[in-house]
Enzyme design. Structure first.
Site, PDB file in Angstrom:
ATOM      1  N   SER A 113       3.493  -1.522  -8.964  1.00  0.00           N
ATOM      2  CA  SER A 113       2.468  -1.378  -7.933  1.00  0.00           C
ATOM      3  C   SER A 113       2.596  -0.079  -7.152  1.00  0.00           C
ATOM      4  CB  SER A 113       2.507  -2.592  -7.014  1.00  0.00           C
ATOM      5  OG  SER A 113       1.389  -2.588  -6.171  1.00  0.00           O
ATOM      6  N   HIS A 114       2.785  -0.198  -5.843  1.00  0.00           N
ATOM      7  CA  HIS A 114       2.806   0.987  -4.987  1.00  0.00           C
ATOM      8  C   HIS A 114       4.191   1.605  -4.871  1.00  0.00           C
ATOM      9  CE1 HIS A 114       3.747  -2.682  -2.964  1.00  0.00           C
ATOM     10  NE2 HIS A 114       4.560  -1.963  -2.207  1.00  0.00           N
ATOM     11  N   ASP A 278      -3.959   1.502  -4.727  1.00  0.00           N
ATOM     12  CA  ASP A 278      -2.517   1.712  -4.912  1.00  0.00           C
ATOM     13  C   ASP A 278      -2.187   2.045  -6.370  1.00  0.00           C
ATOM     14  OD1 ASP A 278      -2.962  -0.817  -5.985  1.00  0.00           O
ATOM     15  OD2 ASP A 278      -0.990  -1.558  -5.410  1.00  0.00           O
ATOM     16  N   ASP A 280      -1.263   0.445  -9.035  1.00  0.00           N
ATOM     17  CA  ASP A 280      -1.820  -0.317 -10.158  1.00  0.00           C
ATOM     18  C   ASP A 280      -3.246  -0.789  -9.899  1.00  0.00           C
ATOM     19  OD1 ASP A 280      -0.862  -2.090  -8.189  1.00  0.00           O
ATOM     20  OD2 ASP A 280      -0.587  -3.691  -9.630  1.00  0.00           O
ATOM     21  N   ASP A 282      -4.711  -2.638  -7.505  1.00  0.00           N
ATOM     22  CA  ASP A 282      -5.120  -3.944  -6.972  1.00  0.00           C
ATOM     23  C   ASP A 282      -5.237  -3.978  -5.457  1.00  0.00           C
ATOM     24  OD1 ASP A 282      -2.408  -3.835  -6.557  1.00  0.00           O
ATOM     25  OD2 ASP A 282      -1.952  -5.759  -7.518  1.00  0.00           O
ATOM     26  N   ARG A 283      -4.753  -2.928  -4.779  1.00  0.00           N
ATOM     27  CA  ARG A 283      -4.877  -2.916  -3.313  1.00  0.00           C
ATOM     28  C   ARG A 283      -6.016  -2.008  -2.873  1.00  0.00           C
ATOM     29  NH1 ARG A 283       0.968  -3.198  -0.417  1.00  0.00           N
ATOM     30  NH2 ARG A 283       1.849  -4.731  -1.848  1.00  0.00           N
ATOM     31  N   THR A 345       2.763 -15.985   0.244  1.00  0.00           N
ATOM     32  CA  THR A 345       2.501 -14.603  -0.140  1.00  0.00           C
ATOM     33  C   THR A 345       2.585 -14.427  -1.656  1.00  0.00           C
ATOM     34  OG1 THR A 345       3.276 -13.733   1.957  1.00  0.00           O
ATOM     35  CG2 THR A 345       3.440 -12.263   0.064  1.00  0.00           C
ATOM     36  N   LYS A 377      -5.838  -9.475  -7.238  1.00  0.00           N
ATOM     37  CA  LYS A 377      -6.550  -8.751  -6.204  1.00  0.00           C
ATOM     38  C   LYS A 377      -7.090  -7.470  -6.834  1.00  0.00           C
ATOM     39  CE  LYS A 377      -2.256  -6.904  -4.107  1.00  0.00           C
ATOM     40  NZ  LYS A 377      -1.175  -7.661  -4.746  1.00  0.00           N
TER      41      LYS A 377
END
Ligand code: VG1
Ligand code: CO
Length: 544
Positions: A113-114, A278, A280, A282-283, A345, A377
Site C-alpha cells: 500500500s502506502h 496511495d 496501490d 485504494d485510498r 479496522t 476500498k
C-alpha cells in the site's frame, strides 16, 4: 512441465496483519521466504485445481520478481489459468474488479500500500477470495498456520514470461493471460458515474483540478479515466508515472505525505478540487480550494448525496464504517432510515456485509471509501464520486461539506499517529489500557464523563465469526470518543494510533480548527494512556 518439490524451513513471522503480509523487501529476499508464503496460500485453498487466479500489484520494487515466482508456483500447484496485469500491475480495486468480472477463484495482490518502496522499503502480499475482497481471518489464520509447518513447496521449472505485452503464454497446462490492467476497471467506473456531466464540468472553463498519483499505481488509471475519457489536461495530473520506489516518497495521501498537492490547493490561485491516491490505489484524499475533507466526513457526504449519481440513484441498503471512523455517517444512516454497521479496522470485515446486501457504502477514517461495486476500498472511485457530486450540485467542495455540517452537525475528528515506537512499550501501553478500561465508566475529566469503555469485539452479523481485541474505546456521555489501537500494517516497531472525536451541533461553532476543538480530549487521552511515558515522544509523528 517439470515440477520440482523443494525442501524448505518455516519462518515463524508470516502472520498476515490488517491487510496481508507486509515486511521489508530484505525480509522477503531471504531464501524461500516468498515461496513459503505463496505455498501456504495455495495449501489453504480447497478446490484450486484447474481454477483461475488473478495476479497483480502496485508495481513497487520486487513486484516483477514476485509475479514470476507466483506464476511458476501456480502452475506447479495445478492452477488452470492466471490473469496477470500487464507489467505485473493491478491496483488493489482493479484486482478486485477483475476477480469479480472474470469470476475467478481468487487473486494474489502484491502491495504494501502506502508504505515506502524500493530495495530498503517494504513489500507485501495478500490473498483475495472469489468475491474480490481480502480473505477473511479464518483463511489468513490457516495461511499462517500452514506457514509455520511448511517443509516443501512446488514450483515449475520455467523461464520468466514476457509480462509486458498483452497476450497468452503457457506454463505446462496452465494458461497465463496478460491483460490490460485498466480497461475493465475504467468500464465499471463509467457505469457508476455520469461521465458526460463530469466531462462537461471539466471542460466548462470554470473548473480546475489536480490529481496526484504520487508516483504509484493510479497513474495509468488516472490517465485513461481522467485524461482520455473525462478530458482533464495532462498538467492536471501530478506524478503520474509509476516508479518502483515511488520516487523515494511515501505514497500516503494525507496532509503530511501529500504535501506537494496540499501546497497547490492552499496557494493563492488554488484549483477547485484536488485529490490523491496511495501506492496501490485504494485510498483517497479529497481537497477543495483551501479545504480538507476528513475521510470520515467524506463517507457521510457521499452517503447523503449518493442518490445524485447513476450508480446509487436507487439509494443505499446500509452504511458500514470501521470502529475508529467518526460517527458522522451514523447520522446520515439514521436520517435515511438505513442500518449502520461498525466493524473492526480493515476492509476484510466489510466483505460479508456487502455480499449479503446489507451495506452499499463502506468507509474508514484512514482515507478509505468504497462500495459494493468491488470488495476493496477504491481511491479513484471516490474521486469520481466527488466529481459527479460537484457536477450535479454546482457548489464548491467547501460549500457541500459545510452545508452538510449545518444539516447534520459536525463530528470534529482527528487521528494522532506515533510511528515506529518501541514495540514492547507500545504493548505495555495497550495492556494498561485494557486493564483499566472496565473501571473508567462514570469518571469525570473536566466537562467530560466516561459513559463506557471496552476493548472492541465484533460479531459478524452474517457468519457469526467473532473478532476480539480490536481497539480500546472510551466513550463519553456527550457522544465524544477516544480510541486507541496499534497498527497492523507497519514493519518497524509499533505504531500507536489515537482517534479523537467530538460532536458539535451548533452551526456557529462548527468552523474551529479540529486540534483546538479536540484539545480537551487530547489532554484526556494523555491522562488515560500516558502516551508520553510509554512512547517517549512529546508529540505525534502524523496528525490527520
Ligand atoms: C491501516 C488503516 C486501516 C486500513 C489498512 C490498510 O491499518 O488504519 O484502516 O484498512 O491500513 O489500508 P493499520 O492496522 O495500520 O491501522 V491500505 O491502503 O494499506 O491497503
Ligand atoms: Co492502500
Amino acid at each position: 512441465m517439470k515440477v520440482t518439490e523443494k525442501e524448505t524451513q518455516p519462518y515463524f513471522d508470516q502472520r498476515p496483519g490488517t491487510s496481508g503480509l507486509r515486511k521489508k523487501v530484505t525480509v522477503f529476499q531471504q531464501a524461500n521466504y516468498l515461496e513459503n508464503f505463496v505455498q501456504s496460500i495455495f495449501d489453504s485453498l480447497e478446490g484450486l485445481q484447474g481454477q483461475t487466479l488473478v495476479v497483480g500489484g502496485d508495481g513497487r520494487y520486487f513486484n516483477r520478481h514476485a509475479a514470476q515466482v507466483i506464476l511458476r508456483m501456480a502452475a506447479a500447484n495445478g492452477v488452470g489459468r492466471v490473469l496477470v496485469g500487464r507489467g505485473g500491475l493491478l491496483s488493489t480495486p482493479a484486482a478486485s474488479c477483475v476477480i469479480r468480472k472474470r469470476a475467478a477463484f481468487g487473486g494474489i495482490v502484491l502491495s504494501a500500500s502506502h508504505n515506502p518502496a524500493g530495495p530498503d522499503g517494504d513489500f507485501g502480499i495478500k490473498y483475495n477470495i472469489g468475491n474480490g475482497g481480502p480473505a477473511p481471518e479464518k483463511i489468513t489464520e490457516t495461511i499462517y498456520q500452514n506457514s509455520r509447518e511448511i517443509r516443501r513447496y512446488r514450483v515449475a521449472e520455467h523461464a520468466d514470461l514476457d509480462l509486458d505485452t498483452l497476450g497468452e503464454h503457457s506454463i505446462g497446462t496452465m494458461v497465463v493471460e496478460v491483460i490490460d490492467p485498466v480497461s475493465d476497471y475504467a468500464e465499471l467506473m463509467q457505469q457508476l458515474f455520469d461521465f458526460d456531466r463530469i466531462h462537461a464540468l471539466i471542460n466548462s472553463g470554470l473548473f480546475q483540478m489536480r490529481f496526484d498519483a504520487m508516483h504509484a499505481i493510479t497513474g495509468p488509471y488516472a490517465q485513461e479515466i481522467l485524461e482520455n475519457r473525462l478530458g482533464i489536461t495532462p498538467d492536471a495530473l501530478m506524478n503520474a508515472v509509476p516508479k518502483e520506489d515511488f520516487g523515494g516518497g511515501h505514497p500516503d495521501p494525507n496532509l503530511v505525505y501529500a504535501k506537494e498537492l496540499v501546497d497547490v490547493l492552499y496557494a493563492a490561485d488554488a484549483p477547485d478540487f484536488g485529490a490523491a491516491s496511495d501506492g496501490d490505489g485504494d485510498r483517497n484524499m479529497i481537497l477543495g480550494r483551501k479545504f480538507f475533507v476528513t475521510p470520515s466526513d467524506s463517507l457521510a457526504v457521499l452517503a447523503a448525496n449518493a442518490h445524485l449519481t447513476p450508480g446509487y440513484r436507487l439509494g443505499l441498503a446500509g452504511i458500514a464504517r470501521s470502529m475508529p471512523t467518526s460517527q458522522a455517517a451514523d447520522r446520515v444512516a439514521e436520517r435515511l432510515g438505513i442500518e449502520l454497521f461498525e466493524t473492526p479496522t480493515g476492509w476484510k470485515f466489510f466483505g460479508n456485509l456487502l455480499d449479503a446486501g446489507k451495506a452499499t457504502l463502506c468507509g474508514e477514517e484512514s482515507f478509505g471509501t468504497g462500495s459494493d461495486h468491488v470488495r476493496e476500498k477504491d481511491g479513484l472511485w471516490a474521486v469520481l464520486f466527488w466529481l459527479n457530486l460537484l457536477a450535479v450540485r454546482k457548489e464548491s467542495v467547501q460549500q457541500i461539506v459545510t452545508s452538510h455540517w449545518r444539516s447534520y452537525g459536525r463530528n470534529y475528528y482527528s487521528r494522532h499517529d506515533y510511528e515506529s515506537v518501541d514495540g514492547a512499550r507500545a504493548g505495555e501501553l495497550m495492556q494498561q489500557l485494557r486493564d483499566q478500561c472496565g473501571a473508567l465508566a462514570g469518571i469525570r475529566y473536566g466537562n467530560y464523563e466516561v459513559a463506557f469503555s471496552d476493548d472492541f469485539a465484533y460479531t459478524d452479523p452474517v457468519d457469526g465469526s467473532i473478532s476480539e481485541r480490536q481497539g480500546i474505546r472510551v466513550g463519553f456521555s456527550d457522544g465524544s470518543r477516544i480510541v486507541f489501537r496499534l497498527s497492523g500494517t507497519g514493519t518497524e516497531g509499533a505504531t500507536l494510533r489515537v482517534y479523537l472525536e467530538r460532536y458539535e451541533a451548533d452551526p456557529d461553532r462548527q468552523l474551529q480548527d479540529p486540534q483546538q476543538a479536540l484539545a480537551g480530549l487530547i489532554d484526556i487521552a494523555e491522562q488515560i494512556a500516558r502516551i508520553r511515558h510509554y512512547t517517549g515522544r512529546e508529540a505525534p509523528t502524523v496528525i490527520t
